[in-house]
Design an enzyme around this catalytic site. Structure first.
Site, PDB file in Angstrom:
ATOM      1  N   GLU A 179      30.450  48.694  46.766  1.00 44.65           N
ATOM      2  CA  GLU A 179      31.526  48.681  45.780  1.00 44.65           C
ATOM      3  C   GLU A 179      31.049  47.807  44.627  1.00 44.65           C
ATOM      4  O   GLU A 179      30.804  46.607  44.807  1.00 44.65           O
ATOM      5  CB  GLU A 179      32.814  48.125  46.373  1.00 44.65           C
ATOM      6  CG  GLU A 179      33.507  49.066  47.330  1.00 44.65           C
ATOM      7  CD  GLU A 179      34.789  48.484  47.889  1.00 44.65           C
ATOM      8  OE1 GLU A 179      35.217  47.401  47.423  1.00 44.65           O
ATOM      9  OE2 GLU A 179      35.352  49.091  48.805  1.00 44.65           O
ATOM     10  N   ASP A 218      42.998  40.706  41.990  1.00 44.66           N
ATOM     11  CA  ASP A 218      41.906  39.864  42.465  1.00 44.66           C
ATOM     12  C   ASP A 218      42.273  38.388  42.459  1.00 44.66           C
ATOM     13  O   ASP A 218      42.992  37.907  41.575  1.00 44.66           O
ATOM     14  CB  ASP A 218      40.661  40.075  41.597  1.00 44.66           C
ATOM     15  CG  ASP A 218      40.105  41.468  41.750  1.00 44.66           C
ATOM     16  OD1 ASP A 218      39.868  41.864  42.899  1.00 44.66           O
ATOM     17  OD2 ASP A 218      39.927  42.168  40.743  1.00 44.66           O
ATOM     18  N   TYR A 274      41.022  53.039  51.938  1.00 41.54           N
ATOM     19  CA  TYR A 274      40.768  51.596  51.937  1.00 41.54           C
ATOM     20  C   TYR A 274      42.065  50.910  52.333  1.00 41.54           C
ATOM     21  O   TYR A 274      43.032  50.918  51.578  1.00 41.54           O
ATOM     22  CB  TYR A 274      40.327  51.176  50.528  1.00 41.54           C
ATOM     23  CG  TYR A 274      39.853  49.735  50.371  1.00 41.54           C
ATOM     24  CD1 TYR A 274      40.582  48.659  50.868  1.00 41.54           C
ATOM     25  CD2 TYR A 274      38.685  49.454  49.680  1.00 41.54           C
ATOM     26  CE1 TYR A 274      40.155  47.365  50.709  1.00 41.54           C
ATOM     27  CE2 TYR A 274      38.248  48.151  49.490  1.00 41.54           C
ATOM     28  CZ  TYR A 274      38.992  47.112  50.013  1.00 41.54           C
ATOM     29  OH  TYR A 274      38.571  45.821  49.841  1.00 41.54           O
TER      30      TYR A 274
END
Length: 263
Positions: free
Chosen positions: A49, A60, A175
């Site tokens: 990734e 994040d 994911y």
């Protein structure tokens, strides 16, 4: 069949789990980032990734936010990220690469141009965390038409009513985000993850890979043991940020890969 599809076909035949490594393009600088990218296949990484730095990375945590800031301050751009992939492929590397980031840089470039350039560079898939299924016409469906996998995130808050929408146009793999919150925060627990992975796998034939909150070889092994593989990002980014030689960072990546492959 994409490189990602081929990989999982092979892993199933080998009865082996996948290890996915996240690194930020251009961090800690473009030269070392390129060296790290080139070394990941030899360190046991099955899927890479590659983070595209962005000014407002809302999913994040501090570690990856700072990595993105360093990359941007060092002159990293979407084009230079694609150039890194082109160089990686020119060296003969076949490890699948998924670009992970946010829609704004793609939108600014233009979807058609971006998809053509990404495909030409050798990108295999996209994870765009701020485009929900309701916006699939925007990028997801054009990406799949261009031959790129579009990988969707499922989370602990993705209930049975929402799950079909998340899975509808997903390809490559699902994911699963193991924790609520941002990257690099709480540690993932296999006992919490296992029933959620089983629930998702009951609704799709796609592999389910688990990320967020995996920091150690032992953690990678435990999570891979209840899923089709494990993703480590913040721990690798933090290791690279120390200024250690790339070879030492790759040794750490190899230990994580070994853990996931034992899962």
């Amino acid at each position: 069949m994409s490189r990602i599809d081929d990989l999982f076909t092979r892993l199933r035949a080998e009865k082996r789990k996948a290890f996915v490594a996240y690194v930020m393009a251009g961090d800690p600088d473009i030269e070392r980032s390129s060296e790290l990218l080139a070394g990941l296949p030899g360190a046991g990484v099955d899927i890479i990734e590659l983070g595209v730095p962005f000014t407002d990375p809302m999913a994040d945590g501090p570690t990856i936010q700072l990595a993105g800031q360093r990359a941007l301050e060092g002159g990293m751009t979407l084009q230079k990220t694609l150039d890194m992939v082109t160089a990686f492929r020119a060296a003969g590397n076949e490890t699948p690469i998924v670009l992970m980031g946010y829609y704004n840089p793609i939108y600014n470039r233009g979807v058609d141009r971006f998809l053509a350039d990404a495909t030409a560079a050798g990108v295999d898939g996209l994870i765009v965390v701020d485009l929900p299924p309701e916006e699939d016409d925007e990028l997801c469906i054009p990406a799949q038409a261009a031959g790129l996998n579009f990988i969707r995130l499922a989370t602990p808050t993705t209930d049975d009513k929402r799950l079909p929408a998340v899975l509808k146009n997903t390809s490559g793999f699902v994911y699963y985000v193991s924790i609520t919150g941002i990257t690099g925060s709480a540690e993932a627990q296999a006992s919490d993850v296992a029933p959620e992975v089983a629930r998702i796998k009951a609704a799709t034939d796609l592999p389910v890979i688990v990320g967020f909150g995996i920091k150690t070889p032992e953690g990678a092994e435990q999570i891979a043991g209840v899923a089709d593989g494990a993703v480590v990002g913040s721990a690798i980014v933090a290791e690279a940020a120390t200024g250690k030689p790339v070879a030492q960072v790759l040794d750490f990546v190899r230990s994580l890969a070994d853990g996931a492959h034992r899962g």
